[in-house]
Design a protein around this motif. Sequence first.
Motif, mmCIF file in Angstrom:
data_model
loop_
_atom_site.group_PDB
_atom_site.id
_atom_site.type_symbol
_atom_site.label_atom_id
_atom_site.label_comp_id
_atom_site.label_asym_id
_atom_site.label_seq_id
_atom_site.Cartn_x
_atom_site.Cartn_y
_atom_site.Cartn_z
ATOM 1 N N VAL A 297 -16.752 7.535 21.463
ATOM 2 C CA VAL A 297 -16.344 6.579 20.425
ATOM 3 C C VAL A 297 -14.930 6.907 19.953
ATOM 4 N N ILE A 298 -14.108 5.866 19.852
ATOM 5 C CA ILE A 298 -12.843 5.987 19.128
ATOM 6 C C ILE A 298 -13.108 5.452 17.728
ATOM 7 N N GLU A 299 -13.028 6.323 16.754
ATOM 8 C CA GLU A 299 -13.457 5.972 15.395
ATOM 9 C C GLU A 299 -12.341 5.283 14.624
ATOM 10 N N THR A 300 -12.582 4.041 14.273
ATOM 11 C CA THR A 300 -11.705 3.375 13.315
ATOM 12 C C THR A 300 -12.296 3.588 11.927
ATOM 13 N N GLY A 301 -11.466 3.512 10.922
ATOM 14 C CA GLY A 301 -11.963 3.898 9.606
ATOM 15 C C GLY A 301 -11.748 2.853 8.545
ATOM 16 N N THR A 302 -12.462 3.024 7.462
ATOM 17 C CA THR A 302 -12.252 2.192 6.291
ATOM 18 C C THR A 302 -10.924 2.576 5.647
ATOM 19 N N GLY A 303 -10.412 1.697 4.825
ATOM 20 C CA GLY A 303 -9.086 1.916 4.267
ATOM 21 C C GLY A 303 -9.078 2.095 2.765
ATOM 22 N N ASN A 304 -9.430 3.288 2.285
ATOM 23 C CA ASN A 304 -9.241 3.592 0.867
ATOM 24 C C ASN A 304 -7.819 4.125 0.711
ATOM 25 N N CYS A 305 -6.860 3.196 0.668
ATOM 26 C CA CYS A 305 -5.442 3.545 0.692
ATOM 27 C C CYS A 305 -4.898 3.720 -0.727
ATOM 28 N N HIS A 306 -4.031 4.718 -0.897
ATOM 29 C CA HIS A 306 -3.486 5.054 -2.206
ATOM 30 C C HIS A 306 -1.992 4.723 -2.294
ATOM 31 N N ILE A 307 -1.573 4.330 -3.479
ATOM 32 C CA ILE A 307 -0.156 4.272 -3.836
ATOM 33 C C ILE A 307 0.066 5.346 -4.902
ATOM 34 N N TYR A 308 0.908 6.339 -4.603
ATOM 35 C CA TYR A 308 1.222 7.387 -5.571
ATOM 36 C C TYR A 308 2.629 7.152 -6.105
ATOM 37 N N VAL A 309 2.733 6.947 -7.411
ATOM 38 C CA VAL A 309 4.014 6.748 -8.072
ATOM 39 C C VAL A 309 4.460 8.094 -8.630
ATOM 40 N N ASP A 310 5.469 8.658 -8.014
ATOM 41 C CA ASP A 310 5.939 10.003 -8.341
ATOM 42 C C ASP A 310 6.753 10.001 -9.636
ATOM 43 N N ALA A 311 6.971 11.187 -10.172
ATOM 44 C CA ALA A 311 7.792 11.319 -11.389
ATOM 45 C C ALA A 311 9.190 10.775 -11.148
ATOM 46 N N ALA A 312 9.670 10.865 -9.924
ATOM 47 C CA ALA A 312 11.034 10.436 -9.611
ATOM 48 C C ALA A 312 11.087 9.017 -9.053
ATOM 49 N N ALA A 313 10.055 8.228 -9.275
ATOM 50 C CA ALA A 313 10.013 6.879 -8.716
ATOM 51 C C ALA A 313 10.847 5.896 -9.528
ATOM 52 N N TYR B 183 -10.785 11.742 -1.967
ATOM 53 C CA TYR B 183 -11.328 10.377 -1.932
ATOM 54 C C TYR B 183 -10.797 9.514 -0.794
ATOM 55 N N GLY B 184 -9.692 9.878 -0.192
ATOM 56 C CA GLY B 184 -9.073 9.040 0.827
ATOM 57 C C GLY B 184 -9.890 8.978 2.106
ATOM 58 N N SER B 185 -9.604 7.962 2.896
ATOM 59 C CA SER B 185 -10.344 7.755 4.148
ATOM 60 C C SER B 185 -9.530 8.101 5.381
ATOM 61 N N GLY B 186 -8.335 8.658 5.191
ATOM 62 C CA GLY B 186 -7.521 9.043 6.330
ATOM 63 C C GLY B 186 -6.821 7.880 6.994
ATOM 64 N N HIS B 187 -6.696 6.774 6.282
ATOM 65 C CA HIS B 187 -6.090 5.564 6.858
ATOM 66 C C HIS B 187 -4.582 5.533 6.587
ATOM 67 N N SER B 188 -4.193 5.098 5.400
ATOM 68 C CA SER B 188 -2.773 4.944 5.048
ATOM 69 C C SER B 188 -2.555 5.345 3.599
ATOM 70 N N GLU B 189 -1.544 6.176 3.365
ATOM 71 C CA GLU B 189 -1.243 6.649 2.020
ATOM 72 C C GLU B 189 0.252 6.532 1.779
ATOM 73 N N ALA B 190 0.642 6.116 0.563
ATOM 74 C CA ALA B 190 2.055 5.858 0.282
ATOM 75 C C ALA B 190 2.508 6.598 -0.962
ATOM 76 N N ILE B 191 3.764 7.052 -0.926
ATOM 77 C CA ILE B 191 4.424 7.643 -2.089
ATOM 78 C C ILE B 191 5.646 6.802 -2.420
ATOM 79 N N VAL B 192 5.859 6.593 -3.718
ATOM 80 C CA VAL B 192 7.081 5.941 -4.175
ATOM 81 C C VAL B 192 7.873 6.993 -4.938
ATOM 82 N N THR B 193 9.053 7.318 -4.454
ATOM 83 C CA THR B 193 9.841 8.393 -5.057
ATOM 84 C C THR B 193 11.296 8.308 -4.622
ATOM 85 N N ASP B 194 12.189 8.797 -5.462
ATOM 86 C CA ASP B 194 13.593 8.958 -5.091
ATOM 87 C C ASP B 194 13.894 10.400 -4.697
ATOM 88 N N SER B 195 12.871 11.241 -4.705
ATOM 89 C CA SER B 195 13.046 12.654 -4.388
ATOM 90 C C SER B 195 12.736 12.920 -2.911
#
Length: 414
Positions: free
Chosen positions: A218-234, A333-345
Amino acid sequence: MTVQKQAEAARVAASTLALATRGEKDAALHAIADALVARSPEIVAANQRDVAAGREAGLTEAVLDRLALTTDRVAAVAEAVRAMAGLPDPVGEVIRGSTLPNGLQVRQLRVPLGVIGIVYEARPNVTVDAAGLCLKSGNAVLLRGSSSAVHSNTALVEVLRGALADRGLPADAVQLVDPSSHDTVKQLMRARGLVDVLIPRGGASLIQSVVTESTVPVIETGTGNCHIYVDAAADPDLALRILLNAKTQRTSVCNAAESLLVHADAADAFLPRALAALREAGVTVHGDDRVRRYDESVRPATEEDYATEYLALEISAAVVDSLADATAHIARYGSGHSEAIVTDSTRAAQQFTAQVDAAAVLVNASTRFVDGGEFGFGAEIGISTQKLHARGPMGLPELTSTKYVVTGDGHTRS
């Protein structure tokens, strides 16, 4: 016909496809696209039967959206098939090669996997995407969709098989497995030796069932519990644009954002605006106490909320004290799908991308970009969240294996 008989026929078809040239496969893809457009009215009519039955059965709006086909959506699917014809053929590509000191030539080539089984839920566009990608990569495919899309899938597969036959390729390269019984899924999962790999696409329960019960790889596809992290420097304006796009541009897909994390130092400047904008967009927010103090409409978040892939206008939210706390939350809590950071650092971005374990990590960009088409791969077979063979959006190369071809001139080993 039993699944075993279908798989046996698929193996025969796969052996023929292995010899097909790029020109033959591309001509068949164009024939499929033309046939989809020409027969769009009957495809849409069949789909309307499924949508009506689904609405009567109480399917959610998110599921109905994934199920629905319109003339424009069929045209878009056809255009995606034409785009596949323009992609490089992965079959025969030399991955690496060398001539040994003894004159023996060793080459590692891409070859088709063989017979691929796809188990998926109410997304009839997957029927065409999967068939097209498998054809282009030289594979036969057994498509086991859900009963909720039976009329749509039957109509689509009839079109696909007819186009293949018209171009002199085996119709059995594309077959629809009976969705009326769960037993057919079990048969597909037990067809080791006939089916080379299974790819499940759908909710967590479907994926886990296939992964845990299948004797076929099996090639496992996953659910998408995707996060947006807004950093202190965003940049708050940038963060707000990314959040709203990731959450609301299309809610029923696996790369939509489901969780928002905000650094405590950015909370005062960002959260009041973000919560107001989400509320205006119709998004229900489930937040911790630190989020709720900014907006009384925020509902208390539970452990289940933070682990949920909503696929709807809902999102969980939390305030964190550090980047490390954000990555720990994602790890939990993440599902290993897609995770994002918003930052200027640059330093924060580097730490985030290094520590977060996911198929895709984004810096200052919406999670909605994690898609085979957006990455330039053409249509995708799914987004793999495993770590073997394929990870992330799976295009044509991910539907191949490799073979070593060794050429000598009477070489023997001493």
